[in-house]
Design a protein around this motif. Structure first.
Motif, PDB file in Angstrom:
ATOM      1  N   LEU A  50       0.848  -1.183   0.000  1.00 23.68           N
ATOM      2  CA  LEU A  50       0.000   0.000   0.000  1.00 23.68           C
ATOM      3  C   LEU A  50       0.887   1.237   0.000  1.00 23.68           C
ATOM      4  O   LEU A  50       1.776   1.376   0.837  1.00 23.68           O
ATOM      5  N   GLY A  51       0.649   2.117  -0.969  1.00 27.99           N
ATOM      6  CA  GLY A  51       1.394   3.364  -1.007  1.00 27.99           C
ATOM      7  C   GLY A  51       0.891   4.331   0.058  1.00 27.99           C
ATOM      8  O   GLY A  51      -0.298   4.682   0.079  1.00 27.99           O
ATOM      9  N   VAL A  52       1.750   4.744   0.943  1.00 26.66           N
ATOM     10  CA  VAL A  52       1.364   5.633   2.043  1.00 26.66           C
ATOM     11  C   VAL A  52       2.378   6.765   2.144  1.00 26.66           C
ATOM     12  O   VAL A  52       3.501   6.659   1.645  1.00 26.66           O
ATOM     13  N   PRO A  53       2.008   7.872   2.795  1.00 26.25           N
ATOM     14  CA  PRO A  53       2.990   8.949   3.022  1.00 26.25           C
ATOM     15  C   PRO A  53       4.135   8.480   3.916  1.00 26.25           C
ATOM     16  O   PRO A  53       4.043   7.455   4.596  1.00 26.25           O
ATOM     17  N   LYS A  54       5.205   9.288   3.931  1.00 27.06           N
ATOM     18  CA  LYS A  54       6.386   8.924   4.700  1.00 27.06           C
ATOM     19  C   LYS A  54       6.073   8.761   6.188  1.00 27.06           C
ATOM     20  O   LYS A  54       6.620   7.898   6.860  1.00 27.06           O
ATOM     21  N   GLU A  55       5.134   9.603   6.712  1.00 26.90           N
ATOM     22  CA  GLU A  55       4.811   9.551   8.133  1.00 26.90           C
ATOM     23  C   GLU A  55       4.118   8.244   8.518  1.00 26.90           C
ATOM     24  O   GLU A  55       4.154   7.851   9.687  1.00 26.90           O
ATOM     25  N   MET A  56       3.470   7.581   7.564  1.00 28.40           N
ATOM     26  CA  MET A  56       2.770   6.330   7.858  1.00 28.40           C
ATOM     27  C   MET A  56       3.590   5.104   7.491  1.00 28.40           C
ATOM     28  O   MET A  56       3.141   3.977   7.736  1.00 28.40           O
ATOM     29  N   LEU A  57       4.755   5.329   6.907  1.00 29.04           N
ATOM     30  CA  LEU A  57       5.554   4.205   6.451  1.00 29.04           C
ATOM     31  C   LEU A  57       5.969   3.312   7.616  1.00 29.04           C
ATOM     32  O   LEU A  57       5.946   2.082   7.515  1.00 29.04           O
ATOM     33  N   GLU A  58       6.319   3.919   8.764  1.00 29.77           N
ATOM     34  CA  GLU A  58       6.725   3.127   9.921  1.00 29.77           C
ATOM     35  C   GLU A  58       5.569   2.276  10.440  1.00 29.77           C
ATOM     36  O   GLU A  58       5.772   1.132  10.859  1.00 29.77           O
ATOM     37  N   LEU A  59       4.338   2.819  10.400  1.00 28.86           N
ATOM     38  CA  LEU A  59       3.163   2.045  10.827  1.00 28.86           C
ATOM     39  C   LEU A  59       2.963   0.835   9.930  1.00 28.86           C
ATOM     40  O   LEU A  59       2.718  -0.280  10.414  1.00 28.86           O
TER      41      LEU A  59
END
Length: 469
Positions: free
Chosen positions: A215-224
């Motif tokens: 799933l493509g997500v923003p950088k801030e959600m990448l860790e989640l």
């Protein structure tokens, strides 16, 4: 059940409202202050213009100052709010030229007006007024003397003008707040769209789908997302381990059960009591081994699914080892081995632990050493350490394990390619689970020239109050 929490959207909205309210309050205060200053500048400009117009109409016939109030000056001061107008003129020699109100012009006010034009607030007839004072040089035919001129009007027009200017600013500010709120709502919905997409993706997954998220997500959600993928990877690992355990357990149980079936079938075809007795002995031995295997599987399962060690308390490890070693010295399983104990510690050794679990660990390690070494082998338990950590070692002089199998010995049903023993391959797996449960470390290594060493390292703790010197 997890209590319901405030939504992220609501928390963001509350923070934005608080920030906008704080900044808005400051901006409204600044807008009101600016409106008051703008009204004062505009109205003070009228007072200045009226003062200059009156000063130009000042005459000195026969050395006596006179003034005929010009209509233009009154027109300048006559605002749309019907202000009351005041004026006061006095010559430098103290002669009052003219006035339309008994204004209280103090000596300090006159002294200030001599230096520069003055604008100040005062009260006349219980009404707030605004005064402008200045000293002008008025030239007659035969004299030239300064004249002090004061003009003023009531403040109602200023206040109404300031309120009008403030209402316009507040209206523009309210419109900007509404537009900002709409834009923020759109921006929040857009920014939170990846969270909704992630939530919907997780909801649409089946319970058995533990594949990584793509799933493509923003950088801030990448860790989640990476954390979720690690969780899914752990679940895959545990599921695969569980499936392997079930398969291995089924195989381990199938072999003795098949032996029981074949032995009983052979016994049933015979009429000889001796054959029946021999079959019963074989069935008893196989049932005993199967019962031990089932018990070890239950122990391993229990250890892997127990919660935190709430039963952990300080216990004397050296005393526990002596008790277990003494018990094993009297068992039939260790009669053919040379079982020894070496405690290289001058003081009692206290560790935080669960007595039943450490008992199980020691029993499994000694049982493994007895089962996988030939009769006559030496098995030595050694306890040593320092003020912080303690090390328990079980050494034997048996055949050891080949290097390829050494790293897998703590896995369930792993017997180091040994098929000549009746061991289940669960002893070291149980021991490692107990070691990890106690925050310790279990290590297995070969000895030179031959033999195997199993080492358990634990942290020492302070003894209970009743055992302190």
């Amino acid at each position: 059940m997890i209590p319901p929490q405030t939504s992220l959207k609501r928390r963001l909205a509350l923070w934005l409202i608080a920030i906008v309210a704080g900044l808005g309050t400051l901006l409204l205060i600044e807008a009101y202050t600016s409106a008051c200053k703008a009204a004062d500048r505009a109205m003070d400009g009228q007072l200045e213009a009226a003062s200059l117009t009156i000063a130009e109409s000042l005459q000195w016939p026969e050395g006596n100052p006179t003034v005929e109030m010009p209509a233009s000056a009154l027109q300048i001061l006559a605002t749309r709010w019907q202000e009351r107008v005041f004026y006061w003129l006095q010559a430098d020699n103290g002669v009052l030229i003219t006035q339309n109100a008994d204004l209280l012009i103090t000596d300090a006010m006159q002294a200030e007006a001599r230096r520069q034009p003055v604008y100040l607030d005062a009260v006349y007839d219980d009404q707030p007024i605004r005064l402008s004072g200045r000293e002008v040089d008025s030239a007659g035919w035969d004299t030239q003397e300064p004249v002090q001129l004061w003009v003023g009007h009531t403040r109602r027009g200023r206040d109404l003008l300031a309120q009008e200017l403030f209402r316009k600013s507040a209206t523009r500010f309210a419109a900007m707040v509404l537009i900002t709120a709409a834009l923020v709502a759109i921006a929040m919905r857009t920014m939170l769209a990846p969270l909704r997409r992630l939530r919907q993706t997780l909801r649409d997954r089946s319970a058995d789908d533990i594949s990584p998220l793509r799933l493509g997500v923003p950088k801030e959600m990448l860790e989640l997302v990476e954390t979720l993928n690690r969780l899914f990877a752990d679940q895959r690992h545990h599921r695969d381990a569980l499936l392997r355990f079930i398969a291995d357990a089924s195989h381990q149980l199938k072999t003795p059960l098949a032996g029981l079936q074949s032995t009983s079938e052979l016994a049933l075809t015979s009429r000889e009591p001796a054959i029946w007795h021999q079959a019963l002995e074989a069935v008893h031995d196989s049932a005993e081994r199967t019962s031990r295997l089932a018990g070890q599987m239950l122990s391993l399962t229990r250890l892997q699914h127990l919660g935190p060690g709430h039963e952990r308390h300080p216990l004397a490890l050296d005393r526990l080892i002596r008790e277990v070693a003494t018990d094993w010295a009297d068992r039939q399983d260790s009669r053919d081995h040379d079982l020894g104990l070496v405690i290289d510690m001058s003081t009692p050794v206290w560790v935080e632990g669960e007595s039943w679990a450490l008992h199980e660990l020691l029993n499994n390690l000694i049982d493994n050493a007895c089962r996988y070494t030939p009769p006559g082998s030496e098995i030595t338990l050694t306890l040593e350490g320092d003020d912080e950590r303690v090390t328990l070692s079980i050494k034997d002089d048996g055949p050891g394990v080949d290097a390829e199998s050494l790293g897998r010995l703590t896995q369930p049903f792993e017997r180091g390619r040994r098929q000549d023993t009746c061991g289940s391959g669960l002893g070291l797996a149980i021991a490692e689970s107990i070691a990890l449960r106690h925050g310790g470390q279990l290590a297995v290594s070969n000895r030179q020239p031959r033999g195997l060493r199993v080492t358990l390292t634990l942290a020492r703790c302070r003894p209970p109050e009743e055992h302190r010197a």
